[in-house]
Write a protein that holds these residues in place. Structure first.
Motif, PDB file in Angstrom:
ATOM      1  N   TYR A  98       0.824  -1.203   0.000  1.00 47.08           N
ATOM      2  CA  TYR A  98       0.000   0.000   0.000  1.00 47.08           C
ATOM      3  C   TYR A  98       0.864   1.262   0.000  1.00 47.08           C
ATOM      4  CZ  TYR A  98      -4.150  -2.872   0.764  1.00 47.08           C
ATOM      5  OH  TYR A  98      -5.167  -3.788   0.619  1.00 47.08           O
ATOM      6  N   GLU A 101       2.150   1.933  -3.319  1.00 46.88           N
ATOM      7  CA  GLU A 101       1.126   2.497  -4.195  1.00 46.88           C
ATOM      8  C   GLU A 101       0.921   3.992  -3.946  1.00 46.88           C
ATOM      9  OE1 GLU A 101      -1.398   0.712  -6.465  1.00 46.88           O
ATOM     10  OE2 GLU A 101       0.443  -0.481  -6.571  1.00 46.88           O
ATOM     11  N   LEU A 112      -8.819  -2.227  -2.996  1.00 45.84           N
ATOM     12  CA  LEU A 112      -7.691  -2.351  -2.074  1.00 45.84           C
ATOM     13  C   LEU A 112      -8.144  -2.348  -0.623  1.00 45.84           C
ATOM     14  CD1 LEU A 112      -4.691  -0.193  -3.403  1.00 45.84           C
ATOM     15  CD2 LEU A 112      -4.762  -2.665  -3.027  1.00 45.84           C
ATOM     16  N   PRO A 238      -7.605  -2.269 -12.591  1.00 40.14           N
ATOM     17  CA  PRO A 238      -7.447  -0.994 -11.869  1.00 40.14           C
ATOM     18  C   PRO A 238      -8.715  -0.145 -11.958  1.00 40.14           C
ATOM     19  CG  PRO A 238      -5.512  -1.455 -13.200  1.00 40.14           C
ATOM     20  CD  PRO A 238      -6.552  -2.459 -13.599  1.00 40.14           C
ATOM     21  N   HIS A 241     -10.081   4.790  -6.552  1.00 43.44           N
ATOM     22  CA  HIS A 241     -10.278   4.630  -5.111  1.00 43.44           C
ATOM     23  C   HIS A 241     -10.567   5.993  -4.483  1.00 43.44           C
ATOM     24  CE1 HIS A 241      -8.727   0.669  -5.940  1.00 43.44           C
ATOM     25  NE2 HIS A 241      -8.661   0.334  -4.660  1.00 43.44           N
ATOM     26  N   THR A 245      -6.861   8.108  -6.827  1.00 39.00           N
ATOM     27  CA  THR A 245      -5.925   7.414  -7.713  1.00 39.00           C
ATOM     28  C   THR A 245      -6.470   6.033  -8.049  1.00 39.00           C
ATOM     29  OG1 THR A 245      -4.704   6.767  -5.707  1.00 39.00           O
ATOM     30  CG2 THR A 245      -3.880   8.654  -6.940  1.00 39.00           C
ATOM     31  N   HIS A 247      -6.097   1.962  -8.698  1.00 40.23           N
ATOM     32  CA  HIS A 247      -5.339   0.814  -8.202  1.00 40.23           C
ATOM     33  C   HIS A 247      -6.103  -0.465  -8.528  1.00 40.23           C
ATOM     34  CE1 HIS A 247      -3.024   3.662  -5.695  1.00 40.23           C
ATOM     35  NE2 HIS A 247      -4.203   4.205  -5.447  1.00 40.23           N
TER      36      HIS A 247
END
Length: 596
Positions: A98, A101, A112, A238, A241, A245, A247
Motif C-alpha cells: 500500500y 502504491e 484495495l 485498476p 479509489h 488514484t 489501483h
C-alpha cells in the motif's frame, strides 16, 4: 423510574407477545423474519432469511461482499456464542504494498480496501449448525426481492445521488446497475438486482441431493470457488479509489478458499445485576464493557443521559474506553483484556474524569504493554459530504463512507435468540461486479499502515471491526439481543439504551426514542481516520439547558436535529413472565419490529 422521565411515553408501543419477535433496520427484513417464524422456522432460519433480504433492500449499508458479527444463544445451550463472519486481509495485502502504491492510509473505497468477504459464509454456517430450513427456503425472500424488485428506500436514493459522478466517470458497471436509464432511481421506485438473484439461485442449485449439512457445505464450496474466481478477475482491473488514484485490488480466489467463518467465545462484563456479552477485542465490543465498568462507580442519578452531569460522565468514560480501543485492540493474542476490564483499572480511569471535558487522547497505562498512538487527524468537512444521520453512512462523492450498517434481532418461542450486525459491501464501496451481482467491502480501512500497532495491516489478520451486537443475560439466561448501525457510534448508542433500561427504568421503546448523543473525540475507524477533540454530537431534544451546561464544561457540541442519531433495535424476554418483547428505532422511518 430513577432517571428523568421521557418527554413522551414513546413514538410507538414496545411490542409484547408469547410467540416470537423480530426487529431490524428495514421493515422488509423484519417482515421476512417474522414470516419464517410463522411458517415454523426457528430464530436462526429467520435471521438468515432477514440478513439476505437486508443485502438486497439496504445495499448502501451492507452486501454479500461484506462481513458480520453476531451473538446468539440456542434453546438447548443458553451460553452465548459469537458468530464470526469477519474475513481477514488478503494474502497479498501488506503495508509495504500500500505504501508503494503511494498511500498513507488504506483507502475508504475501492478493492484495495476489501477484506475477504465473510458474511455469506457465516450465515451458511449458522444455518447448517442451528437452522432447520433448507437453503432454498431461506433464500426465497431475498431472491424474490432481487429478481422481482422492491421499493427503494430513501437512503439508497440519497447515496446513489451522492456518488453518481464517480459511477459515471470511473465505475461503469455501477452505473449500469444503480443508474438505470442513466438516472437516479427515486425513493419508492422498484429496483432490481437480477445478477445477485441469479447467484443466489446458483448457490441453491449447487447443493446436491442429501442432508442439510451436505447441501450447505456444497454451497459454501461454490461460493469459495466459482463466485470467488469471478471476484478475483474483476478486482484485478485498476479502478478509482477514494484516494483519487487508480489501483488494482489484491484479493484472490485463494483468499476465499482459506477463510472459514466460525464460532468464538464472547467477552463478558457485569453491570447492575446483568451480564453483557460482546465480540472479542478484534472488534470494538469490549469498549462498551470498559465504559460500563467505569460508569458502574457512579450513583444512579449521575448516569442519566438526559442530564448534563450524566451525559458528561458518559462522554468522558467513552473517550477513555475508545482511547484504549485504539491503543490496544486488534486481531492478536497479546491483548491485555483482563487488565482493561479489571475493577482496579476502571477505578483508575474513573479518577481521570474531571468536571471539564478532556481534549486529550488518553489511553491507559498497562504494565508491560506499549500503547499504540495512532496519528490523529483533525476532523474536517468538505464539499459533497452527505450528512445522512440516523446510523446510515456519511457518504462523500468519492465513495468514502463513514458509519454504516444494518442490524437485526430475532427471538423465537423456544428461546433461541440472536443479535447480528452485518455490514460492508456497500454499493458505494467498490465497483459492482456484474458477473455475481455485488460489490466488495472496505473493512481494511480500519487497519493502520503505521508499524507496530495492534490493528496494523497484516495479511491473514482481521481488521478491527466496528460491528458490535450485544446479548444481555440475567441469571445465566439470555434476556435481550440488541444493536445498532453507526460505525464508531454503535456501542455509544447501545450504552444509552442499557443505562436507560437497566438503571433508569425506561421501557425498551422509550429508551430507543429518548434523545441520543455520542462523542467524536476518538480516532475514527473510517478513512480518513479523523478525530475531533472534545467533540460531542447531540439531538436537539436533549434540551437547551443540558446542551449549554455541556458547552460550559468544555464540550464542543454539534446539534444533529431532533431525531437524527441511531437506528437501534432490540428483542427480548421478561425472565419473570416469559413474555417476549421487541422495539425498533423510529428515526428515518425505516426500522420496525414485529411479533405476537
Amino acid at each position: 423510574m430513577s432517571f428523568t422521565p421521557p418527554a413522551s411515553f414513546s413514538t410507538r408501543p414496545t411490542l409484547r407477545g408469547t410467540f416470537g419477535m423480530a426487529a431490524s433496520t428495514h421493515w422488509l427484513a423484519t417482515a421476512s423474519a417474522q414470516s419464517v417464524l410463522e411458517r415454523g422456522g426457528n430464530a436462526f432460519d429467520a435471521a438468515t432469511a432477514a440478513a439476505f433480504v437486508l443485502q438486497v433492500v439496504e445495499p448502501h449499508l451492507n452486501g454479500p461482499g461484506g462481513d458480520l458479527t453476531a451473538i446468539f444463544a440456542s434453546a438447548e445451550d443458553p451460553a452465548p456464542k459469537v458468530l464470526m463472519g469477519q474475513g481477514p486481509a488478503p494474502a497479498a495485502a501488506s503495508r509495504e504494498h500500500y505504501l508503494a502504491e503511494g498511500l498513507e492510509l488504506v483507502p475508504g473505497s475501492g478493492a484495495l480496501a476489501a477484506a475477504v468477504p465473510g458474511a455469506v459464509d457465516a450465515w451458511l454456517l449458522l444455518l447448517r449448525d442451528y437452522g432447520s430450513w433448507s437453503l432454498s427456503e431461506v433464500l426465497e425472500y431475498a431472491i424474490g426481492y432481487a429478481e422481482n424488485g422492491h421499493p427503494m428506500a430513501a437512503g439508497v436514493q440519497r447515496t446513489i445521488e451522492t456518488v453518481q459522478e464517480l459511477f459515471i466517470e470511473h465505475w461503469p458497471s455501477s452505473t449500469s446497475q444503480w443508474l438505470p436509464e442513466g438516472r437516479v432511481p427515486q425513493a419508492g421506485e422498484l429496483i432490481y438486482n437480477r445478477p445477485w438473484a441469479a447467484t443466489l439461485k446458483n448457490l441453491c442449485s449447487a447443493a446436491p441431493e442429501g442432508d442439510r449439512t451436505t447441501q450447505i457445505e456444497a454451497t459454501r464450496q461454490f461460493w469459495r470457488h466459482q463466485v470467488a474466481e469471478a471476484v478475483e478477475r474483476f478486482a484485478a482491473m485498476p479502478h478509482r479509489h477514494s484516494s483519487g488514484t487508480d489501483h488494482a485490488g489484491v484479493i484472490s480466489a485463494a483468499d476465499f478458499q482459506t477463510f472459514s467463518a466460525g464460532y468464538e467465545e464472547p467477552v463478558l462484563g457485569n453491570f447492575r445485576g446483568h451480564v453483557i456479552a460482546k465480540v472479542g477485542p478484534w472488534s470494538q465490543g469490549p469498549a462498551l464493557l470498559q465504559s460500563l465498568k467505569i460508569l458502574d462507580g457512579y450513583p444512579d442519578a449521575e448516569l442519566d443521559p438526559s442530564t448534563a452531569l450524566g451525559a458528561h460522565h458518559i462522554i468522558e468514560a467513552q473517550k477513555l474506553a475508545y482511547a484504549d480501543r485504539d491503543a490496544y485492540y486488534g486481531d492478536r493474542e497479546d491483548i491485555p483484556l483482563a487488565e482493561l476490564l479489571s475493577e482496579h483499572y476502571a477505578q483508575g480511569r474513573r479518577e481521570q474524569i474531571s468536571e471539564l471535558a478532556s481534549r486529550e487522547f488518553r489511553p491507559g497505562d498497562i504494565p508491560g504493554t506499549k500503547a499504540f498512538l495512532p496519528p490523529l487527524r483533525l476532523e474536517y468537512t468538505a464539499p459533497g459530504m452527505n450528512q445522512l444521520g440516523v446510523g446510515e453512512p456519511t457518504v462523500r462523492s468519492n465513495g468514502e463512507t463513514r458509519g454504516d450498517t444494518c442490524h437485526l434481532d430475532v427471538i423465537d418461542a423456544a428461546g433461541n435468540i440472536i443479535s447480528a450486525t452485518p455490514s460492508g459491501g456497500w454499493l458505494q464501496s467498490s465497483p459492482y461486479i456484474p458477473e455475481v451481482g455485488f460489490c466488495l467491502g472496505t473493512r481494511l480501512q480500519m487497519n493502520w499502515l503505521e508499524e507496530g500497532g495492534p490493528a496494523t495491516l497484516q495479511a491473514g489478520k482481521r481488521p478491527r471491526t466496528t460491528l458490535t451486537p450485544t446479548l444481555l443475560l440475567k441469571n445465566n439466561r439470555p434476556v435481550a439481543a440488541l444493536g445498532s448501525p453507526g460505525g464508531d457510534q454503535q456501542d455509544q448508542w447501545q450504552l444509552l439504551y442499557l443505562l436507560r433500561t437497566l438503571v433508569g427504568g425506561y421501557s425498551p421503546q422509550q429508551a430507543i426514542d429518548a434523545p441520543a448523543l455520542h462523542t467524536t473525540s476518538l480516532a475514527g475507524s473510517f478513512w480518513p481516520r479523523t478525530w475531533e477533540p472534545a467533540g460531542v454530537v447531540v439531538e436537539n431534544r436533549l434540551g437547551e439547558e443540558v446542551i449549554q451546561e455541556l458547552q460550559r464544561r468544555g464540550h464542543r457540541v454539534s446539534r444533529a436535529g431532533d431525531w437524527a442519531l441511531g437506528r437501534l433495535s432490540v428483542v427480548g424476554v421478561d425472565p419473570e413472565t416469559g413474555v417476549f418483547y421487541a422495539a425498533a428505532n423510529p428515526r428515518g422511518m425505516q426500522g420496525y419490529a414485529a411479533g405476537r
